[in-house]
Design an enzyme around this catalytic site. Sequence first.
Site, PDB file in Angstrom:
ATOM      1  N   ARG A   1     -21.785 -10.197 -33.035  1.00 27.19           N
ATOM      2  CA  ARG A   1     -21.440 -11.187 -32.018  1.00 27.19           C
ATOM      3  C   ARG A   1     -20.438 -10.566 -31.048  1.00 27.19           C
ATOM      4  O   ARG A   1     -19.276 -10.336 -31.370  1.00 27.19           O
ATOM      5  CB  ARG A   1     -20.855 -12.433 -32.674  1.00 27.19           C
ATOM      6  CG  ARG A   1     -20.535 -13.544 -31.680  1.00 27.19           C
ATOM      7  CD  ARG A   1     -20.097 -14.808 -32.416  1.00 27.19           C
ATOM      8  NE  ARG A   1     -19.886 -15.896 -31.484  1.00 27.19           N
ATOM      9  CZ  ARG A   1     -18.683 -16.263 -31.016  1.00 27.19           C
ATOM     10  NH1 ARG A   1     -17.603 -15.622 -31.401  1.00 27.19           N
ATOM     11  NH2 ARG A   1     -18.583 -17.273 -30.174  1.00 27.19           N
TER      12      ARG A   1
ATOM     13  N   HIS B   1      -0.427  -6.975 -31.155  1.00 24.82           N
ATOM     14  CA  HIS B   1      -1.568  -7.045 -32.071  1.00 24.82           C
ATOM     15  C   HIS B   1      -1.041  -7.224 -33.482  1.00 24.82           C
ATOM     16  O   HIS B   1      -0.056  -6.594 -33.871  1.00 24.82           O
ATOM     17  CB  HIS B   1      -2.407  -5.758 -32.015  1.00 24.82           C
ATOM     18  CG  HIS B   1      -3.249  -5.552 -33.245  1.00 24.82           C
ATOM     19  ND1 HIS B   1      -2.909  -4.637 -34.224  1.00 24.82           N
ATOM     20  CD2 HIS B   1      -4.368  -6.162 -33.683  1.00 24.82           C
ATOM     21  CE1 HIS B   1      -3.812  -4.680 -35.200  1.00 24.82           C
ATOM     22  NE2 HIS B   1      -4.695  -5.601 -34.893  1.00 24.82           N
TER      23      HIS B   1
END
Length: 386
Positions: A346, A188
């Site tokens: 979203r 990440h």
Amino acid sequence: MPPPATLSASSSFTLLSPPPKLSSFLPNPHSFHSSTRYTPFTRLRHSPSFTPRCAVIEKETPETEKPETFLRESSSPTSVRARFEKMIREAQDTVCEAIAAADGVGTFKEDVWSRPGGGGGISRVLQDGAVWEKAGVNVSVVYGVMPPEAYRAAKGAAADQKPGPVPFFAAGISSVMHPKNPFAPTLHFNYRYFETDAPQDAPGAPRQWWFGGGTDLTPAYIFDEDVKHFHSVQKSACDKFDPSFYPRFKKWCDDYFYIKHRDERRGLGGIFFDDLNDYDQEMLLSFATECANSVVPAYVPIIEKRKDTPFTDDHKAWQQLRRGRYVEFNLVYDRGTTFGLKTGGRIESILVSLPLTARWEYDHKPEEGSEEWKLLDACIHPKEWV
């Protein structure tokens, strides 16, 4: 632990009471999905049956082509905003090219969107490739007006102070990569820049800015040489600017990615920092650029070494259990993710950081001394790798 900083999901909404802190409008350290449009605060009628809501959603606008810049035409190409956008878009291209080359089969699906209030973003996801189960690399450049309640919450202003809406700018790149092979680690990284201008009714107030971000490694199995290589690259990037950066940001990373209910870290760390503005702005822009440019040399050599390592069903099952920990952290403790979910953003952008598959077993405990136990022990007791 530092505030996680998010700009929520790629949606537009009207903020209602209670407001999040200002840091909640920054790009999320784990799943950057910022395209939120803030419209003025709406007063609520007092009613004993009323339950406050966080947001009313308007969706972002899909676009068919990438613009050369998400900034306004009047923006100077030499501004920090413009140079940071250029950096993150170049980093997105570089990382995606390296990941696709290492995969050899998969390709990135790209979504481009614009934000009614200003700016937009580019989301890229490679899914079900030869090497990666899922790899997402997103950039976002958004700006507009922040509700005054968020500004007051962050600045600790007195209750009788009522500054007007606060102009803001936020940009960042964020990525999570989940390989298929259990001996290849998850990665990440996220780097972001944020500005606020003076409130509209307080023109004398100073402009504020800060940088945040980090890069961290989450393996299912420990190969000391891999982890040392990864941390050495992070330390090298930090040492070019300040020898105090790596030990400071390494500890910050260990503390931030902590799963409290498990009493363990999500992975084996790296670097993490937030709200960084106590150094020269140009230096910090160069530092963020160096960190972003260090992602490929820190990670891809490990993938090339481990992506074809033979593994058993037991190895895969352990990887799936560790993926479960990844899910737990993101859904329980990553306030960027939870803020996006609560405000109805979203969903594809919010959950792009999650793996395709994960596993939970009841009361699973690895055998002491096993390779699985060694990984868990390192997650419970962070080590100094370099």
